[in-house]
Design an enzyme around this catalytic site. Structure first.
Site, short mmCIF file in Angstrom:
data_model
loop_
_atom_site.label_atom_id
_atom_site.label_comp_id
_atom_site.label_asym_id
_atom_site.label_seq_id
_atom_site.Cartn_x
_atom_site.Cartn_y
_atom_site.Cartn_z
CE LYS A 1 -13.26 10.40 11.03
NZ LYS A 1 -12.89 11.82 11.00
NE ARG B 1 -12.56 18.34 6.06
CZ ARG B 1 -12.17 17.31 6.78
NH1 ARG B 1 -11.25 16.48 6.30
NH2 ARG B 1 -12.68 17.05 7.96
CG HIS C 1 -11.35 18.83 12.01
ND1 HIS C 1 -10.89 18.10 13.10
CD2 HIS C 1 -11.18 18.01 10.93
CE1 HIS C 1 -10.47 16.91 12.68
NE2 HIS C 1 -10.63 16.84 11.38
NE ARG D 1 -13.86 17.06 16.69
CZ ARG D 1 -13.42 18.30 16.55
NH1 ARG D 1 -13.81 19.25 17.39
NH2 ARG D 1 -12.58 18.62 15.59
CE1 TYR E 1 -3.53 -14.08 -12.87
CE2 TYR E 1 -3.92 -12.72 -10.94
CZ TYR E 1 -4.34 -13.70 -11.82
OH TYR E 1 -5.56 -14.29 -11.64
CB CYS F 1 -3.81 -12.39 -6.82
SG CYS F 1 -2.30 -13.05 -7.52
CG ASP G 1 -9.68 -13.88 -4.96
OD1 ASP G 1 -10.47 -13.07 -4.46
OD2 ASP G 1 -9.72 -14.26 -6.13
#
Ligand SMILES: *Cc1c(COP(=O)(O)O)cnc(C)c1O
Length: 364
Positions: free
Chosen positions: A42, A132, A158, A213, A254, A301, A303
């Site tokens: 997933k 859940r 689960h 699993r 920054y 930052c 980037d």
């Protein structure tokens, strides 16, 4: 990974996925349990790429695939993968006909879902304490009754705290599961049973039942306290864009949160929080660059990040490893998770983003 590292083209933001590591981990898990292994892919294979991981896992002995959503499962079919797939979460009113047509098994936790999943092979999910999804125990006998005439492949559930070996909830969930299975058998069904995730697969062989699993352990990240011979599959790397001498007393990035104490070489690396380097690592992150770990200084930052390299010779194009298996001393996913107060699952799934190029090494 030598073939990759010697490439001319310096990477910007690259997640290298070692499919041999995935194979090694799947083989270890399969050997540990002696029951069929469902490889959970997933969230695009926990950020590693669902189809390539699925193929590697199947080659190494897994026989089932697990996905969360139906579109994820159908994408695996479109990639030409024919192994049985279970999808366990869909929305109210979602059109499930594509799933049925693609031969995707569906989890069912209520009579309404059973109706919606008409024609599908179903895995009836009992809620044994995670609270859940899953069918509440008091509604279970009715669900089982309604499931007659449907192709019921499994009863499943689960676990809430398998990553805390010895937690009393594990045995409580097992007892409730055994009850639910017996109700199904008494009603004439002959389903398989599955409840174990990676943590239970590693610590509770008695919970392997008819299938396990496995997700996180297949990617080489260990969910339990005990030592395991798992190999982390993902390495996240970039490269130096430029390096420059900077005088003492200059602040960096920054907010000016860090200032050079003396003249030093600062290297600019073109990855930031838009590439999966959480801003919360500002001031707490190290990278592996030119043979050793070095601190990332100032704020992360969107980037870019800046690395303090002292007086060492660092050049544009030098490789920067943000995290990896740790073999060379580079930071690991677990270290990032610990600093951030999260789990390694969140770090790797966060690498599922268009700005990060994925590259596969090892046997495809
Ligand atoms: C994600 C998931 C798993 C795999 O869990 P890991 O801890 O990664 O092994 C197994 N079962 C279900 C229902 C899941 O959602």
């Amino acid at each position: 990974m030598g073939d990759v590292m010697s490439e001319q083209n310096a990477p910007r933001a690259e997640a290298i996925v070692d499919l041999d590591a995935v194979r090694h981990n799947v083989a270890l898990l399969a050997d540990r349990t002696q029951v069929p292994v469902m490889a959970v892919v997933k969230a695009d294979g926990y950020g590693h790429g669902a189809a390539p991981v699925a193929r590697a896992a199947l080659a190494a002995g897994a026989t089932w695939l697990g996905s969360c959503s139906v579109p994820e499962a159908i994408d695996l079919r479109k990639a030409g993968i024919e192994a049985p797939i279970l999808a366990w979460l869909y929305t109210a009113g979602e059109d499930l006909s594509d799933a049925v047509a693609a031969g995707v098994d569906l989890s069912v936790a209520s009579v309404d879902e059973l109706t919606a999943a008409e024609g599908a092979r179903v895995h009836l999910k009992i809620d044994t304490g995670l609270n859940r999804n899953g069918c509440p125990m008091e509604l279970w006998p009715d669900l089982v009754k309604a499931a007659k005439g449907h192709e019921v492949v499994a009863v499943w559930s689960h676990l809430a705290s398998a990553d805390e070996p010895g937690d009393p909830s594990i045995d409580r969930q097992k007892a409730r599961f055994d009850w639910a299975y017996q109700v199904a058998v008494d009603a004439g069904l002959t389903p398989m049973r599955h409840i174990a995730n990676s943590a239970a697969t590693l610590t509770r062989p008695d919970l392997a039942m008819d299938m396990v699993r496995v997700g996180i352990a297949m990617y080489g990240l260990n969910p339990v306290p005990q030592q395991e011979d798992l190999r982390p599959a993902m390495t996240f790397r970039s490269s130096v864009v430029h390096a420059k001498r900077t005088a003492a007393g200059e602040s960096v990035s920054y907010g000016q949160t860090w200032t050079t104490q003396r003249a030093t070489t600062l290297a600019l690396v073109p990855v930031g929080y838009a590439d999966g380097v959480p801003r919360g690592l500002s001031g707490r992150l190290e990278v592996f660059l030119a043979g050793r770990r070095r601190p990332v200084v100032g704020r992360v930052c969107m980037d870019q990040i800046v690395v303090d390299c002292g007086d060492d010779p660092v050049r544009p194009g030098d490789e920067v490893i943000l995290f990896g298996p740790g073999d060379q001393g580079e930071p690991t996913v677990r270290e990032w998770a610990d600093i951030l107060g999260t789990i390694d699952y969140e770090i790797v799934t966060n690498m599922y983003r268009p700005r990060v190029r994925r590259r596969y090494v090892g046997t495809k």
